[in-house]
Motif scaffolding. Sequence first.
Motif, mmCIF file in Angstrom:
data_model
loop_
_atom_site.group_PDB
_atom_site.id
_atom_site.type_symbol
_atom_site.label_atom_id
_atom_site.label_comp_id
_atom_site.label_asym_id
_atom_site.label_seq_id
_atom_site.Cartn_x
_atom_site.Cartn_y
_atom_site.Cartn_z
ATOM 1 N N UNK A 3 0.837 -1.209 0.000
ATOM 2 C CA UNK A 3 0.000 0.000 0.000
ATOM 3 C C UNK A 3 0.872 1.260 0.000
ATOM 4 N N UNK A 4 0.561 2.245 -0.838
ATOM 5 C CA UNK A 4 1.360 3.483 -0.881
ATOM 6 C C UNK A 4 0.975 4.441 0.256
ATOM 7 N N UNK A 5 1.318 4.078 1.481
ATOM 8 C CA UNK A 5 0.928 4.882 2.646
ATOM 9 C C UNK A 5 1.501 6.294 2.579
ATOM 10 N N UNK A 6 2.655 6.435 1.973
ATOM 11 C CA UNK A 6 3.283 7.762 1.848
ATOM 12 C C UNK A 6 3.269 8.236 0.402
ATOM 13 N N UNK A 7 2.349 7.707 -0.370
ATOM 14 C CA UNK A 7 2.142 8.166 -1.731
ATOM 15 C C UNK A 7 3.125 7.603 -2.744
ATOM 16 N N UNK A 8 2.866 7.945 -3.990
ATOM 17 C CA UNK A 8 3.738 7.545 -5.103
ATOM 18 C C UNK A 8 4.278 8.830 -5.737
ATOM 19 N N UNK A 9 5.511 9.168 -5.437
ATOM 20 C CA UNK A 9 6.061 10.439 -5.914
ATOM 21 C C UNK A 9 6.136 10.520 -7.436
ATOM 22 N N UNK B 234 10.078 4.949 -10.530
ATOM 23 C CA UNK B 234 10.167 4.964 -9.071
ATOM 24 C C UNK B 234 11.595 4.918 -8.537
ATOM 25 N N UNK B 235 12.558 4.508 -9.363
ATOM 26 C CA UNK B 235 13.925 4.279 -8.883
ATOM 27 C C UNK B 235 14.541 5.484 -8.160
ATOM 28 N N UNK B 236 14.304 6.721 -8.630
ATOM 29 C CA UNK B 236 14.929 7.860 -7.939
ATOM 30 C C UNK B 236 14.315 8.167 -6.572
ATOM 31 N N UNK B 237 13.188 7.548 -6.252
ATOM 32 C CA UNK B 237 12.433 7.965 -5.069
ATOM 33 C C UNK B 237 12.543 7.025 -3.870
ATOM 34 N N UNK C 52 8.128 -1.900 -6.175
ATOM 35 C CA UNK C 52 7.457 -3.073 -6.747
ATOM 36 C C UNK C 52 6.898 -2.813 -8.146
ATOM 37 N N UNK C 53 7.267 -1.671 -8.723
ATOM 38 C CA UNK C 53 6.738 -1.277 -10.021
ATOM 39 C C UNK C 53 5.720 -0.163 -9.905
#
Length: 442
Positions: free
Chosen positions: A283-289, A375-378, A383-384
């Motif tokens: 779950x993205x509890x802190x969001x998806x930057x 997502x790699x920089x964040x 998980x994609x």
Amino acid sequence: MRKFKGLLQSLPILVLANSVALLKLSALPSWAKLLVIVLCSIYMIGFVAVSHGSKKSQGKMRRLDSGAYVIGCGIFQQVVQIAIIIALCFSGLNVWRIVINCLCAYLILLLVCISGIVRIAASARQVKVLWYVALVLLWYIPIVNCFVFRKFYKAARSEYRFEQAKLDLDETRKESEICKTKYPILMVHGIFFRDWQIFNYWGRIPKELMKNGAVIFYGGQQSAEKVSVSAGEVVEKIKQVLAETGAEKVNIIAHSKGGLDSRYAISMLGMDKYVASLTTINTPHYGCKFVDGLLDKIPESVVKFVDCKYNKMFTALGDKQPSFYNGVHELTFASCEKMNREVLDSPHVYYHAVMSKMNSIKAAGFPLNFGYLLNKPHGSGNDGLVTVESGMYGANADLIRHDGKRGISHGDVIDLFRENIKGFDVREFYVDLVINLKERGF
């Protein structure tokens, strides 16, 4: 023992395959040659028609075992046939007789292999689509097709052994009902999906849990909407489950945005009295930057166009009033940061966060491989769709560690692709999660 049996069963088919050469080279009388050919023909028909699967297996599993056995024999026969052809070249036979013999052998042995392929195709779930494409393109090419057939054989054997072991395990612990929890389990899906009976969002997981005593229900919320709206739908489902079962509470297992919906329902809509535990999965509890970055770069007109098309499609599929736009915006870092300030965990509920990560871009197809790069920089891994840091929520958080090049993607962790992953048994992973809930008295 079975390999030796396969060798013996292959001999009459090889005799039939080389019947053209047999008629010329054998010293037997003509009637005896014809009798041998007739008997071998009858035998081959029986070999192709009869199931060779293990007697302890049933249905799909027996067909799978039978298909692997038959195609294994077919591959062996083709290898031996190459040696026979080489020997015939030095036998003094007429060239045309050798050619005709080769054509007959090719058709007969191909029939054996295809009969095995048909059984595997009707039963296997682990053969890659790529190999079906290769089969269509290469099935008629001698020697080359053996490599394709071998891929089917290996996939079928591997799947049979894995699934049969799983069935045997379930049989031995059937009476124990190790997943029979005090409260029923509500499985809450993530964004951009629905709970369809035809294609279960959770793959083979619910069936495995139910085999071991669990009582399962599904969230049933719309595929995309604001967290507050989706949470309201989860609330209605909780009330429905309680009324139907007479239970005092439910255990929630929620994936992706479903975890945010469930947290909101518990803390903001009074469900903390009726929820014993919440297990969030990736779950993205802190969001998806990366979502923030995409929304900043993509023109608003494009986002609204996609929103319109998406909403029409999912309304036709059963949603009442979906909103792609609202759903995506709820996954931004800013939205989740605001939610975390306002939606506080209830002291009456047991929280457990689980997260996984891909180890390479090759671990998943589109769009997860694309999301993996974005997502790699964040974060330290993702998980994609969700970074490890975003999924590891609260004091009780676990990261699924998977050795090797693959890792576990956002889809793998809910068995979305129904794939047996070496080193990670997703069904058994959920069995362990539910056993943990049971041991805690939930």
